[in-house]
Design a protein around this motif. Structure first.
Motif, PDB file in Angstrom:
ATOM      1  N   ARG A   1       0.837  -1.187   0.000  1.00  0.00           N
ATOM      2  CA  ARG A   1       0.000   0.000   0.000  1.00  0.00           C
ATOM      3  C   ARG A   1       0.877   1.244   0.000  1.00  0.00           C
ATOM      4  O   ARG A   1       2.013   1.237   0.454  1.00  0.00           O
ATOM      5  CB  ARG A   1      -0.930   0.035   1.227  1.00  0.00           C
ATOM      6  CG  ARG A   1      -2.062  -0.997   1.131  1.00  0.00           C
ATOM      7  CD  ARG A   1      -3.029  -0.821   2.267  1.00  0.00           C
ATOM      8  NE  ARG A   1      -4.207  -1.667   2.077  1.00  0.00           N
ATOM      9  CZ  ARG A   1      -5.240  -1.679   2.914  1.00  0.00           C
ATOM     10  NH1 ARG A   1      -5.233  -0.920   3.965  1.00  0.00           N
ATOM     11  NH2 ARG A   1      -6.267  -2.465   2.677  1.00  0.00           N
TER      12      ARG A   1
ATOM     13  N   VAL B   1      -5.124  11.609  -4.818  1.00  0.00           N
ATOM     14  CA  VAL B   1      -5.383  10.173  -4.812  1.00  0.00           C
ATOM     15  C   VAL B   1      -5.544   9.577  -6.208  1.00  0.00           C
ATOM     16  O   VAL B   1      -5.437   8.358  -6.363  1.00  0.00           O
ATOM     17  CB  VAL B   1      -6.656   9.844  -3.988  1.00  0.00           C
ATOM     18  CG1 VAL B   1      -6.485  10.263  -2.542  1.00  0.00           C
ATOM     19  CG2 VAL B   1      -7.902  10.477  -4.592  1.00  0.00           C
TER      20      VAL B   1
ATOM     21  N   THR C   1      -7.739   3.280  -6.796  1.00  0.00           N
ATOM     22  CA  THR C   1      -6.684   2.615  -6.031  1.00  0.00           C
ATOM     23  C   THR C   1      -6.643   3.103  -4.589  1.00  0.00           C
ATOM     24  O   THR C   1      -5.664   2.877  -3.887  1.00  0.00           O
ATOM     25  CB  THR C   1      -5.314   2.852  -6.692  1.00  0.00           C
ATOM     26  OG1 THR C   1      -5.046   4.256  -6.744  1.00  0.00           O
ATOM     27  CG2 THR C   1      -5.283   2.276  -8.095  1.00  0.00           C
ATOM     28  N   THR C   2      -7.702   3.761  -4.149  1.00  0.00           N
ATOM     29  CA  THR C   2      -7.727   4.330  -2.808  1.00  0.00           C
ATOM     30  C   THR C   2      -8.821   3.680  -1.968  1.00  0.00           C
ATOM     31  O   THR C   2      -9.960   3.557  -2.416  1.00  0.00           O
ATOM     32  CB  THR C   2      -7.972   5.851  -2.861  1.00  0.00           C
ATOM     33  OG1 THR C   2      -6.959   6.457  -3.667  1.00  0.00           O
ATOM     34  CG2 THR C   2      -7.941   6.462  -1.472  1.00  0.00           C
TER      35      THR C   2
ATOM     36  N   ALA D   1      -7.704   7.244   4.631  1.00  0.00           N
ATOM     37  CA  ALA D   1      -7.605   6.779   3.253  1.00  0.00           C
ATOM     38  C   ALA D   1      -6.232   6.162   3.047  1.00  0.00           C
ATOM     39  O   ALA D   1      -5.238   6.621   3.596  1.00  0.00           O
ATOM     40  CB  ALA D   1      -7.818   7.913   2.269  1.00  0.00           C
TER      41      ALA D   1
ATOM     42  N   VAL E   1      -3.749   5.060  -0.070  1.00  0.00           N
ATOM     43  CA  VAL E   1      -3.501   5.195  -1.498  1.00  0.00           C
ATOM     44  C   VAL E   1      -2.506   4.141  -1.918  1.00  0.00           C
ATOM     45  O   VAL E   1      -1.460   3.992  -1.310  1.00  0.00           O
ATOM     46  CB  VAL E   1      -2.948   6.590  -1.843  1.00  0.00           C
ATOM     47  CG1 VAL E   1      -2.791   6.743  -3.348  1.00  0.00           C
ATOM     48  CG2 VAL E   1      -3.855   7.673  -1.285  1.00  0.00           C
TER      49      VAL E   1
END
Length: 475
Positions: A3, A206, A457-458, A470, A472
């Motif tokens: 991540r 993001v 992708t978040t 969050a 990312v």
């Protein structure tokens, strides 16, 4: 699993900023439920037992606001597990929560429930909460005690009526943005943004940006001065004075070429639109032939309400209708229409497009010209054409959100402390993060409603309709 950067903010700091209402109010309310017998039954999945207990309590004391809220929680949770009845349970939850808020309009937990249910119900016509039902809520009390994302979300569910939209459109230019029209038609929305106090939102990039490439989409963002589009093959130079999107023709390190639909050579033309494309138009059907009678309202045409059609390609069918197979072939592509040039001419309504009559419009047929802009510091690439349009709409949302928030939304940013209602203005794909998608993911934790969405992708976490964290990167 890898991540990217994780950014998290403490819930207390959000509360202190006004996003969850007064500090600790939600948490204190939630702790009261912990020892409640009906709550214990709900957590064990004994929904019938919990409901029976709460019904007995409400029969003894119909003014028990907490019992009404807990009854809403029973229906809320039951609808998640018995999916064949999710619509019924969601609406039963709304009824119970509105009963609770009528008795205690200071309960931030109940306001949070109402905001979530309205959001979860909004995507399905069978469950969507009506404007009338939303207008009946005691908003003044809610804002006084629980100002923040939940109240803003409910205010944004109060969509303006057709009449309010038509009144707002009068006097506005043809190319007025959706946000400008919303701010005029629903003044409670910009007021909610001001009341929510969003100055503490921590914005973060993001969205992955594609390369600027032929056939792709690019949004031009003029900053302190206009972006000049230069001449190619004798075309007239022109300036971008506000955000616009273009389709890339070619791109290198120094410049981007494009076929420009704005400020083209123009050829005046006449077409038809469905009557809703002329805001305010009313009609009725008369006689055995059901012939439409009414008058088209002159003024700007609303492209969101109708396409425009080449009348020479439309074939008549009987006295009142166009031949249905000819309609699709008569559609005029917006790519051939000079932006902002379509206007309704007024006069009697005409033949029917299946179930709506037609109105006559004038427009300028565009003859696009090739131009170029500098590649650096003029804008951002978009993922799709629809994303480019979303970016432009968000960039032109100052009347609704103010300059700073509009800038963040147009760049696709998500921020800690950002209300859920704003996410759809910044993100191109909310699949699974709206309607029933969030309903199935939500849980009631420490009294408050939480859910998680994967947007691109978040991975985004929400609590009480507010972004709390969050991640990312790749999941």
């Amino acid at each position: 699993m890898r991540r990217g950067p994780l950014f998290v903010v403490a819930l207390c700091s959000l509360a202190c900023g006004g996003l969850f209402g007064p500090p600790d109010k939600v948490e204190v309310e939630g702790r009261v439920d912990e020892g409640d017998p009906a709550e214990q039954m709900r957590l064990k999945g004994d929904y019938a037992g919990a409901e029976a207990d709460l019904r007995r309590r409400l029969q003894a004391n119909p003014q028990d606001a907490r019992a009404w809220r807990l009854l809403g929680d029973v229906n809320f949770t039951r609808g998640q597990y018995y999916q064949q009845k999710w619509k019924d349970n969601l609406l039963w939850a709304w009824e119970a929560y509105t009963g609770a808020i009528a008795i205690d309009p200071t309960s931030c937990l109940t306001w949070g429930r109402l905001a979530f249910v309205a959001a979860a119900a909004s995507e399905n016509p069978q469950t969507a909460i009506s404007r009338e039902a939303l207008d009946e809520l005691p908003f003044e009390d809610g804002w006084a005690h629980c100002a923040g994302a939940t109240m803003l979300d409910l205010e944004f569910r109060r969509q303006p009526t057709d009449a309010e939209r038509a009144a707002a459109r009068r006097g506005k230019p043809n190319d007025a943005s959706e946000a400008t029209l919303l701010a005029a038609a629903a003044p409670w929305m910009p007021a909610a943004v001001q009341n929510a106090g969003l100055t503490n939102v921590q914005w973060q990039e993001v969205l992955p940006r594609p390369a600027v490439a032929p056939g792709g989409w690019f949004v031009v963002f003029p900053q302190d001065k206009p972006v000049v589009a230069g001449s190619i093959d004798g075309s007239k130079p022109r300036s971008f004075t506000y955000p616009e999107w273009i389709t890339v023709g070619s791109a290198n390190n120094t410049r981007i070429t494009f076929l420009d639909r704005r400020f083209p050579e123009r050829v005046p033309a006449v077409a038809l639109t469905r009557a809703p494309g002329c805001p305010g138009t009313r009609w009725e059907l008369r006689g055995s032939d059901r012939i439409p009678v009414g008058n088209c309202v002159a003024g700007p045409q609303d492209p969101r309400a109708s396409e425009i059609y080449d009348g020479t390609q439309l074939l008549p069918a009987g006295k009142a209708h166009f031949h249905q197979p000819s309609i699709a072939g008569a559609t005029i592509s917006w790519d051939t229409v000079a932006e902002g040039s379509v206007s309704c001419l007024g006069g009697p309504v005409g033949r029917m497009f299946v179930d709506t009559p037609s109105c006559q419009v004038a427009y300028d047929r565009a003859i696009p010209q090739r131009r170029w802009i500098a590649a650096e510091n003029t804008g951002l690439a978009a993922l799709t054409r629809e994303h480019a349009q979303l970016m432009v709409e968000a960039a032109r949302s100052q009347d609704l959100f103010g300059d700073e928030i509009a800038t963040h939304l147009s760049r696709g940013r998500i921020g800690l402390g950002m209300p859920y209602a704003l996410v759809g203005w910044s993100q191109p794909d909310l699949t699974g993060c709206k309607g029933r998608g969030i309903y199935q993911k939500a849980r009631i934790d420490a009294g408050a409603i939480e859910f998680q969405c994967v947007i691109g992708t978040t991975t985004v976490d929400f609590r009480e309709m507010t972004v709390t964290s969050a991640v990312v990167g790749q999941r």
